[in-house]
Design an enzyme around this catalytic site. Structure first.
Site, PDB file in Angstrom:
ATOM      1  N   ASN A 104       0.676  -1.330   0.191  1.00 59.64           N
ATOM      2  CA  ASN A 104      -0.024   0.122  -0.074  1.00 59.64           C
ATOM      3  C   ASN A 104       0.726   1.246   0.317  1.00 59.64           C
ATOM      4  OD1 ASN A 104       0.328  -1.353   1.676  1.00 59.64           O
ATOM      5  ND2 ASN A 104      -1.591  -0.315   3.286  1.00 59.64           N
ATOM      6  N   THR A 107      -2.096   7.835   1.164  1.00 59.81           N
ATOM      7  CA  THR A 107      -1.544   9.223   1.281  1.00 59.81           C
ATOM      8  C   THR A 107      -1.275   9.892   3.229  1.00 59.81           C
ATOM      9  OG1 THR A 107      -3.280   9.977  -0.422  1.00 59.81           O
ATOM     10  CG2 THR A 107      -2.304  11.803   0.757  1.00 59.81           C
ATOM     11  N   GLU A 178     -10.538   0.318 -11.231  1.00 58.62           N
ATOM     12  CA  GLU A 178     -11.668  -1.169 -10.672  1.00 58.62           C
ATOM     13  C   GLU A 178     -12.500  -0.815 -11.160  1.00 58.62           C
ATOM     14  OE1 GLU A 178     -10.978  -0.446  -6.039  1.00 58.62           O
ATOM     15  OE2 GLU A 178      -8.395  -0.212  -6.298  1.00 58.62           O
ATOM     16  N   ALA A 195      -0.750  10.852 -15.298  1.00 57.08           N
ATOM     17  CA  ALA A 195      -0.722  11.617 -16.519  1.00 57.08           C
ATOM     18  C   ALA A 195      -2.635  11.431 -17.044  1.00 57.08           C
ATOM     19  CB  ALA A 195       0.040  11.739 -17.308  1.00 57.08           C
ATOM     20  N   GLY A 243     -18.870  14.507  -8.342  1.00 55.47           N
ATOM     21  CA  GLY A 243     -17.756  14.461  -8.274  1.00 55.47           C
ATOM     22  C   GLY A 243     -17.168  12.764  -8.297  1.00 55.47           C
ATOM     23  N   CYS A 248      -7.511   5.753  -6.285  1.00 58.39           N
ATOM     24  CA  CYS A 248      -6.634   6.289  -7.607  1.00 58.39           C
ATOM     25  C   CYS A 248      -6.738   7.984  -8.065  1.00 58.39           C
ATOM     26  CB  CYS A 248      -6.114   5.592  -8.384  1.00 58.39           C
ATOM     27  SG  CYS A 248      -5.151   3.695  -8.036  1.00 58.39           S
TER      28      CYS A 248
HETATM   29  P1  ADP Z   1      -3.869  -2.098  -2.714  1.00 59.15           P
HETATM   30  O1  ADP Z   1      -4.828  -0.843  -3.424  1.00 59.15           O
HETATM   31  O2  ADP Z   1      -2.772  -0.699  -3.381  1.00 59.15           O
HETATM   32  O3  ADP Z   1      -2.857  -2.977  -3.767  1.00 59.15           O
HETATM   33  P2  ADP Z   1      -3.960  -2.149  -0.268  1.00 59.15           P
HETATM   34  O4  ADP Z   1      -4.441  -1.440   0.554  1.00 59.15           O
HETATM   35  O5  ADP Z   1      -5.009  -2.596  -0.990  1.00 59.15           O
HETATM   36  O6  ADP Z   1      -3.626  -1.391  -1.499  1.00 59.15           O
HETATM   37  O7  ADP Z   1      -2.843  -3.954  -0.366  1.00 59.15           O
HETATM   38  C1  ADP Z   1      -1.465  -3.936  -0.228  1.00 59.15           C
HETATM   39  C2  ADP Z   1      -1.438  -4.813   0.888  1.00 59.15           C
HETATM   40  O8  ADP Z   1      -0.409  -5.068   0.974  1.00 59.15           O
HETATM   41  C3  ADP Z   1      -2.123  -4.651   2.206  1.00 59.15           C
HETATM   42  O9  ADP Z   1      -2.995  -6.057   2.333  1.00 59.15           O
HETATM   43  C4  ADP Z   1      -1.381  -4.540   3.287  1.00 59.15           C
HETATM   44  O10 ADP Z   1      -0.798  -5.510   4.617  1.00 59.15           O
HETATM   45  C5  ADP Z   1      -0.170  -6.230   2.478  1.00 59.15           C
HETATM   46  N1  ADP Z   1       1.631  -4.978   2.732  1.00 59.15           N
HETATM   47  C6  ADP Z   1       2.222  -4.169   3.136  1.00 59.15           C
HETATM   48  N2  ADP Z   1       3.119  -4.137   3.377  1.00 59.15           N
HETATM   49  C7  ADP Z   1       3.736  -5.747   2.838  1.00 59.15           C
HETATM   50  C8  ADP Z   1       4.920  -6.459   3.458  1.00 59.15           C
HETATM   51  N3  ADP Z   1       6.262  -5.668   3.193  1.00 59.15           N
HETATM   52  N4  ADP Z   1       5.055  -7.957   2.872  1.00 59.15           N
HETATM   53  C9  ADP Z   1       3.914  -8.176   2.651  1.00 59.15           C
HETATM   54  N5  ADP Z   1       3.019  -7.535   2.238  1.00 59.15           N
HETATM   55  C10 ADP Z   1       2.574  -5.912   2.465  1.00 59.15           C
END
Ligand code: ADP
Length: 384
Positions: A104, A107, A178, A195, A243, A248
């Site tokens: 993730n 922001t 999505e 962009a 809106g 993203c």
């Molecule tokens: P996105 O929409 O970018 O996929 P999400 O929040 O849905 O973002 O998913 C990101 C996932 O990454 C989360 O489930 C979080 O637990 C996982 N995550 C964060 N850091 C790590 C890490 N170091 N190793 C494994 N998973 C991670």
């Protein structure tokens, strides 16, 4: 490094390529699921620190942690064959040849760039973890939408971190919208993200800015249909709405605004204002007060086809209505929400005793004759 080298690396392997994704979220899940479907010779393990999320991905009845149209079919076809979900991040890293970093990037809430810049803490932690745990060379692909130059930082973290291990960093951010992630992964048509999202949000905001239609009782749909015939404008993404929503759009625009500010360029942002106008319009219509009234919000996902609620317009409306001391019912076919509002099991239950119905997400069933405006209007409470 050019993406073509990555393709070559894939093709030259004679044994199944081990290919894990760090992060089993909205990016890592659908992306890697489609890779396994299209490339049966590749084994993908999706690892995540979040045990509940991994358990859901592995659930016997396919109650997946995220909803995307057709995602379940892809998981049913691949899970247990060449697609695996695990919390054993270290094992995943050790066995992998190619690693997608799909963690993730929220922001930032505090510090430099708070409210605008992306928080890269998770990326840094994941990158360090790869560097520490790896015992062989890896190709590391940044899959989340990271700001420019993140790959360089990842390189700096990993380069020379371990004798005998070489790390190639590739930048290949996800591009799918999505709600249509799976069909878009099958047939992608985007070559840029930040962009493109900036242009798309401007289109949405421009259409919404044609509020002159509302005042003059002109039909905005007819106006934009006519405008869309101008070949320079085109028809897509010209739907008047309340809106833009979604993780993203919001995040990318904030990033761009932050970047523009750092370059001493003024910001242009009217999305918040448009959402506020909508809430105000509801309050005005209900005789300038919604105190004690019941408002139904249909839809909590930021767009139809996904269960993702991040930056959803409905969140703004619910907050606005609650601050005006209204009761809020909500119903969404997929999205879940913490219980600060009354969650209803059906649209029928949600609209009971309601004074107003807000359709915040364009789910098909919300637009349909049975649930949409025609259906809701006769049943709402009106003054005697
Ligand atoms: P996105 O929409 O970018 O996929 P999400 O929040 O849905 O973002 O998913 C990101 C996932 O990454 C989360 O489930 C979080 O637990 C996982 N995550 C964060 N850091 C790590 C890490 N170091 N190793 C494994 N998973 C991670």
């Amino acid at each position: 490094m050019a993406p073509v080298k990555f393709t070559k690396v894939l093709c030259t392997k004679s044994h199944p390529l081990q290919n894990p994704s760090l992060g089993a979220g909205y990016v890592g899940g659908p992306t890697c699921a489609v890779i396994t479907l299209k490339c049966p010779h590749i084994t993908v393990t999706i690892v995540d620190l979040n045990k509940a999320r991994i358990n859901a991905w592995n659930s016997p009845d396919f109650k997946l942690p995220i909803y995307e149209i057709d995602l379940e079919d892809v998981i049913r076809a691949c899970r247990g064959h060449n697609l695996f979900f695990s919390t054993d991040v270290e094992k995943g890293i050790r066995e992998a040849e190619l690693i997608f970093v799909s963690v993730n990037t929220p922001t930032k809430k505090s510090g430099v760039g708070a409210g605008f810049a992306a928080d890269l803490n998770y990326v840094e932690l994941a990158t360090c973890q790869v560097a520490v745990v790896a015992t062989t060379s890896k190709i590391v692909v940044e899959k989340s939408t990271f700001p420019c130059r993140t790959a360089e930082s990842m390189c700096t973290i990993q380069v020379n971190s371990k004798p005998g291990c070489h790390f190639d960093i590739l930048s290949n951010p996800e591009f799918f919208p999505e709600g249509t992630a799976i069909s878009d992964l099958f047939k992608p048509d985007r070559l840029s993200k930040l962009a493109a999202n900036a242009m798309l949000t401007q289109r949405i905001s421009s259409v919404n800015a044609l509020s002159i239609c509302e005042v003059t009782v002109a039909n905005i749909n007819e106006v934009v249909n006519a405008v869309g015939y101008d070949s320079r404008v085109g028809h897509k993404f010209l739907k008047a709405s309340i809106g833009f929503s979604g993780r993203c759009f919001q995040k990318d625009i904030l990033n761009l605004v932050y970047l523009s500010k750092s370059l001493y360029l003024p910001e242009v942002a009217m999305n918040k204002y448009q959402k506020l106008c909508f809430s105000k319009h509801v309050v005005d219509t209900l005789f300038n007060t919604v105190t004690g009234k019941r408002i139904v919000v249909f839809g909590f996902a930021f767009t139809a086809g996904t269960g993702d609620t991040r930056e959803s317009a409905a969140i703004t409306f619910i907050r606005d209505f609650q601050s005006e001391r209204a009761f809020v019912n909500f119903y969404d076919p997929q999205a879940n929400v913490k219980k600060q509002v009354k969650i209803c099991k059906s649209a029928f239950e949600a609209r009971r005793d309601a004074e107003a119905v807000v359709i915040a997400t364009k789910w098909k069933e919300h637009r349909s004759h049975e649930v949409g405006c025609e259906w809701a209007y006769p049943s709402i409470n009106r003054p005697p």
